[in-house]
Structures are given as structure tokens and as C-alpha cells.
Design a protein around this motif. Structure first.
Motif, short mmCIF file in Angstrom:
data_model
loop_
_atom_site.label_atom_id
_atom_site.label_comp_id
_atom_site.label_asym_id
_atom_site.label_seq_id
_atom_site.Cartn_x
_atom_site.Cartn_y
_atom_site.Cartn_z
N GLN A 29 33.31 41.70 23.13
CA GLN A 29 33.79 40.41 23.59
C GLN A 29 35.30 40.50 23.68
O GLN A 29 35.99 40.56 22.68
N GLY A 32 37.87 34.79 24.60
CA GLY A 32 37.18 33.62 24.08
C GLY A 32 36.12 33.05 25.00
O GLY A 32 35.79 33.62 26.02
N THR A 33 35.62 31.90 24.63
CA THR A 33 34.58 31.23 25.40
C THR A 33 35.22 30.21 26.33
O THR A 33 35.15 29.02 26.11
N CYS A 34 35.87 30.71 27.35
CA CYS A 34 36.55 29.87 28.32
C CYS A 34 35.90 30.11 29.68
O CYS A 34 35.72 31.25 30.09
N CYS A 40 42.29 28.08 28.81
CA CYS A 40 41.94 27.42 27.55
C CYS A 40 42.95 27.84 26.49
O CYS A 40 43.30 29.01 26.40
N ASP A 75 43.05 31.92 26.46
CA ASP A 75 42.30 32.73 27.41
C ASP A 75 42.60 32.16 28.79
O ASP A 75 42.26 31.02 29.08
#
Length: 133
Positions: A29, A32-34, A40, A75
């Protein structure tokens, strides 16, 4: 016959060992979760805590308008850079950090970045003076 059994046992052991390594390896990974086409920023390291998300490529926003701590990770999945401007006082801002297009950091390591009510983030070619004066 003995050599065949030793070879077969060794080959089976290596196959199992290799398979177990692949099965237990964590997926890579990079960031991030963007969502794609968004910038983000988070107020905690490792893309945690509160998040601000923008999809705009030509605007500025005031960090003081959000219930947010300091910028700790980001991110940038946009095609433009983001620029963090800190307030120096007396109507003067300075560019404190660039959040490069396609870039990310799980811990930017800059204390107090974006933490003042007067701090701004600008995207792309947006001019801060169009928003603060």
C-alpha cells in the motif's frame, strides 16, 4: 529410489514454504485511502484522523474553516500540486510546503503545518491573493 523420495520431499517442502510466504505477505500500500482525482490531507500520521478532501484543481481554502488539527499526512491524486501557505503575521503568508501531484506522505514531519486559522491550501495555479485580500 531413496534419491527420488528425498528429491520429492525437498521439492514439496520448498513449494509449501514458498506458498506460505506468498499467502502471508501483506499487500503493498503506497499511500492512503484517497479517491482518484482528489487531494486528501489528514491530521494524523499514516493517513488517520480527520480528513479534508478536495477535487478542485484551481482554488484555495482556509484551514481555519475546518475542525482540524495540523496537516500530518497527505495523498495527492490530482494532476496539480497543492501548496500550503502559513501565516507569518502582518498580512504576510509564505509557502511552507508543496504537496506534489501524485505524491503522498504518511508523516510529513513538519510541526504545526496548516494549523493556524489563517493558514491556507491552494491548488494548481490558484493565487492566494485572490482569496485573502
Amino acid at each position: 529410489m531413496m534419491w527420488k523420495r528425498i528429491f520429492a520431499t525437498s521439492a514439496a517442502t520448498l513449494t509449501l514454504l514458498g506458498g506460505s510466504m506468498l499467502a502471508t505477505a501483506a499487500p503493498a500500500q503506497a499511500d492512503g485511502t484517497c479517491p482518484s482525482n482528489a487531494l486528501c490531507i489528514w491530521d494524523s500520521t499514516s493517513f488517520g484522523g480527520l480528513r479534508i478532501l478536495t477535487r478542485s484543481t484551481n482554488t484555495c481554502f482556509n484551514m481555519g474553516k475546518f475542525d482540524f488539527g495540523y496537516i500530518r499526512s497527505y495523498d495527492n491524486n490530482l494532476s496539480v500540486n497543492g501548496y500550503v501557505h502559513n501565516y507569518a503575521g502582518s498580512g504576510v503568508w509564505y509557502q511552507a510546503r508543496t504537496l506534489p501531484a501524485g505524491g503522498f506522505s504518511s508523516d510529513i514531519g513538519v510541526p504545526g503545518l496548516g494549523g493556524l486559522a489563517e493558514d491556507w491550501v491552494c491548488m494548481g495555479s490558484a493565487d492566494l491573493s485572490d482569496f485573502v485580500y
